[in-house]
Design a protein around this motif. Structure first.
Motif, short mmCIF file in Angstrom:
data_model
loop_
_atom_site.label_atom_id
_atom_site.label_comp_id
_atom_site.label_asym_id
_atom_site.label_seq_id
_atom_site.Cartn_x
_atom_site.Cartn_y
_atom_site.Cartn_z
N LYS A 14 4.59 -19.22 18.89
CA LYS A 14 4.91 -20.25 19.10
C LYS A 14 5.63 -21.36 19.55
N ALA A 15 7.04 -21.22 19.07
CA ALA A 15 8.03 -22.02 18.95
C ALA A 15 8.43 -21.75 21.07
N GLY A 16 7.88 -20.23 21.73
CA GLY A 16 8.38 -19.96 23.14
C GLY A 16 7.50 -20.64 23.73
N CYS A 17 6.18 -21.12 23.46
CA CYS A 17 4.81 -21.36 24.49
C CYS A 17 5.94 -23.43 23.51
N ALA A 18 5.86 -23.59 23.17
CA ALA A 18 6.58 -24.73 23.45
C ALA A 18 7.22 -25.65 23.42
N LEU A 64 8.05 -23.17 27.26
CA LEU A 64 6.88 -22.34 27.92
C LEU A 64 6.67 -24.17 28.87
N LYS A 65 6.33 -24.97 27.82
CA LYS A 65 4.92 -26.52 28.40
C LYS A 65 6.54 -27.86 27.83
N GLY A 66 7.37 -26.70 28.01
CA GLY A 66 8.51 -28.43 27.93
C GLY A 66 7.88 -28.91 26.48
N GLU A 67 8.04 -29.06 25.87
CA GLU A 67 8.54 -29.14 24.24
C GLU A 67 9.09 -29.66 23.77
N VAL A 68 10.63 -28.54 24.17
CA VAL A 68 11.35 -28.20 23.80
C VAL A 68 12.35 -29.40 24.19
#
Length: 158
Positions: free
Chosen positions: A148-152, A154-158
């Motif tokens: 989940k953190a990696g997907c966030a 990847l989507k530029g949400e971090v």
């Protein structure tokens, strides 16, 4: 003991989640899914999975699967993410029956011509079961996951 198989319906979400929680317990896995999560994904406009249930007066087995497509194999298949049989019905080929029913549903819906799944390295009984059915390791492949953190990220949400 008479065991019947059927494709799950939305009203089964709570019972499916309970069965999958038992699978998680058997594997010492964390179980964060809720029945609402299953309902939201499994019975959405574009469902993310299907399930086959094995029942007596209760659920004694479940196979949860999704469609996959392989250019290497030239068609659709099913990915079985979860397969569980209650301890009291193990050794009666229920797992094979669940996989067969899931495949039949996958054939009808997507023209599936293969089954893909993962098994833990230390699940020797599960590995023997799959070996007996003819499953083979995918040589040269390593299963990877982006959490989940990696997907966030990847989507530029971090």
């Amino acid at each position: 003991m008479q065991v019947s198989l059927r494709v799950a319906e939305q009203r089964d979400a709570e019972r499916i989640n309970t069965a999958l929680r038992r699978l998680s317990d058997d594997l010492n896995d964390e179980h964060t899914a809720r029945a609402a999560d299953l309902e939201n994904v499994g019975w959405a406009d574009m469902p993310g999975f299907r399930a086959v249930l094995a029942e007596t007066d209760e659920i004694v087995g479940v196979a949860l699967y999704s469609p996959v497509f392989s250019t290497t194999r030239g068609g659709a298949g099913i990915f079985v993410s979860d397969l569980w049989a209650a301890p009291k019905v193990r050794g009666r080929r229920l797992g094979a029956r669940l996989l067969s029913a899931a495949l039949a549903d996958g054939v009808e819906l997507w023209g599936a011509n293969f089954i893909k799944l993962s098994v833990y390295d230390d699940s020797l009984n599960a590995r023997r079961f799959y070996d007996q059915l003819g499953f083979e390791p995918l040589e040269g492949q390593i299963e990877l996951i982006l959490d989940k953190a990696g997907c966030a990220a990847l989507k530029g949400e971090v």
